[in-house]
Enzyme design. Sequence first.
Site, mmCIF file in Angstrom:
data_model
loop_
_atom_site.group_PDB
_atom_site.id
_atom_site.type_symbol
_atom_site.label_atom_id
_atom_site.label_comp_id
_atom_site.label_asym_id
_atom_site.label_seq_id
_atom_site.Cartn_x
_atom_site.Cartn_y
_atom_site.Cartn_z
ATOM 1 N N ASP A 1 -6.609 7.315 2.441
ATOM 2 C CA ASP A 1 -6.293 5.652 1.860
ATOM 3 C C ASP A 1 -6.502 5.053 3.366
ATOM 4 O OD1 ASP A 1 -5.097 3.073 2.174
ATOM 5 O OD2 ASP A 1 -2.941 3.575 2.809
ATOM 6 N N LYS B 1 -11.651 -4.417 5.307
ATOM 7 C CA LYS B 1 -11.705 -3.797 3.780
ATOM 8 C C LYS B 1 -12.080 -5.531 3.271
ATOM 9 C CE LYS B 1 -8.693 -2.458 0.763
ATOM 10 N NZ LYS B 1 -7.655 -1.130 0.913
ATOM 11 N N GLU C 1 -4.944 2.324 -5.929
ATOM 12 C CA GLU C 1 -3.561 2.454 -5.069
ATOM 13 C C GLU C 1 -2.851 2.959 -5.296
ATOM 14 O OE1 GLU C 1 -4.659 -0.693 -1.316
ATOM 15 O OE2 GLU C 1 -6.140 -0.003 -0.828
HETATM 16 MG MG MG Z 1 -2.441 -0.042 2.187
#
Ligand code: MG
Length: 621
Positions: free
Chosen positions: A25, A86, A183
């Site tokens: 992740d 990100k 996700e």
């Molecule tokens: Mg997250």
Amino acid sequence: MALLQIAEPGQSTLPHEHKTAVGIDLGTTNSLVATVQSGLPTIIKDANGKSLIPSIVYYGQNNIKVGHDALSYLSTDAKNTIVSVKRFMGHTKSDIQYRESLPYAFDDHSDDIQIKTEQGLKHPIEISSDILKKLKDLAEVSLCGEITGAVITVPAYFDDAQRQATKDAAKLAGLNVLRLINEPTAAAVAYGLDQKKEGTFVIYDLGGGTFDVSILKLHKGIFEVLATNGHPRLGGDDFDQAIVELIKHDNQIAHLSHEDKRALITHAKCLKEKLTNDASAKTVIKLAGGQEISFSLDRDTFFKLTHDLVQKTIQPIRRALNDAQLSIDSIDGIVMVGGATRMMHIQSEIKNFFKKDLLNDLNPDEVVALGAARQAHTLAGNKSDQDLLLLDVTPLSLGVETMGGLVEKIIHRNSTIPIAKAQEFTTYKDGQTAMSIHVLQGERERVSDCRSLANFTLTDIPPMVAGAAKIRVTFQIDADGLLSVAAKELSTNKETSITVKPSYGLSEDQISNMLKQSFEKADEDKKIRALSEAKIEGEQIIIAVRNALDKNGNKLLTQEEITAIQSAIQRLLSALSSDNSDLITEHTKDLNTLTESFAARLMDESVSHALRGKSIDKVNF
Ligand code: MG
Ligand code: ADP
């Protein structure tokens, strides 16, 4: 990209064949790596027993530090300490409007994002790859060996540019990317929702600085993303900031140095996290000037202070439900994701909103990595009969331009990838030796309403009468969403091909806008298509009949027949100048009927003459 699942008829692998793959992740605030050990997804911890690695990289003159080791530089050397990279992935400098508010020095020479650091210019892909390297090292030390591959998660709304950038970062870190998965889907998998028959699930993800809500529908083993929404600048950090403001207010502090500001934020975060377990929390903050601030906070005050922030997450949920045309009652489960969902008032507010118990027994900041680990385990070849393999689907249809500026869809939206589909096309004119293939993406019928992806020309088609050549156009999308298109002339096997990136640069907003328009304009589009097709058919029959009249009219027809045909052509021509598709179709039919016997007589004649196709003209339509 929406995701869907297929069952793989897998056989269990032998123990000695076990391959170690990890799920990663790669978060805005924190990143984690997990793997499946003895059949159970497990988070890999560092030497200090910590599972969350802060997504922070410090580029000092003599060293690079990642994660916890980089944290302290946030207050001492912010310019060289990159956080939330990100947010930059797959973007150009002009996409980042809040650049001025960041402590970094950006290189001015191109629109590419490059940050000036003590270690030279750093691209977001490089910075992310340094975080991934850290996770890879951590996994290899912990698992005592090399890892065969990784599944990396990305937000559901990430477009191809952002996905590609993530993949590049992984490659740069020396990781073998088995797949990128969404996700929310990974979170759903961690809760085993993929094992259910069907259902509609809300994934509520409140991280450090982002809020994402996704609605997933599981149907016949397929997970589809029905809607995504959220807030790009809302997360746990805002709750920290609210506490900072309260401390400043209570202690009448107007201005703070950068270091003191960071120190206050760190203390505020600590207080916030403590309040998740305790009814009140206390801290003593030492400011750079020697001043000491003693501050305590109780849960009630904190909840009141941040009530509005919690409320801010409700509107995006409503919008997502609205987009998916769902009511609260049709939601079968709510998965809580992201460290910030640990806060009790968020739990109670969301439970209240949906009037349902929440799925929250796994650590909210670990669920995404756990789900990714399960998928990595399956993809690496450690399949079991219950395992499911996640596959992506294309978010928009792909097709080619045909006559009249229309789009013929070859791969429809929501098709699973990888996929290959072919369709045959033919030439429009006698003797046509080239065909231009225009590749488009979108749901609408007209080329002008879709997004143009690529253009290439198939040449050396042997000259034949219109409609005799067979050109097979094949669309192929690989597992990573990259499209290649090939066109082949079947009598000569001559082939031309091109590789295109399907939704490169298309944001989720653009995608949903394009979809919305296609639904709204479906009727109008149908009419336009009918008119355009009628016109093409009408024009083609006129060309064919005139050709035949020129060549064989006098030989095979009486003068009366010729006159009748010519006036039918005139009637069709005037219909063609109208926008009435019914009228055009009617006159096309009339001309067809009138020339039926002429066509039959022509068939008896040798058509080889025409087939030799003397008029060789290259046509680009
Ligand atoms: Mg997250
Ligand atoms: P991201 O997905 O953005 O990388 P995470 O899911 O790791 O982020 O969430 C980070 C946020 O969760 C931070 O704001 C952190 O303070 C918050 N958080 C972590 N643990 C707790 C806790 N026990 N109580 C409240 N907030 C928490």
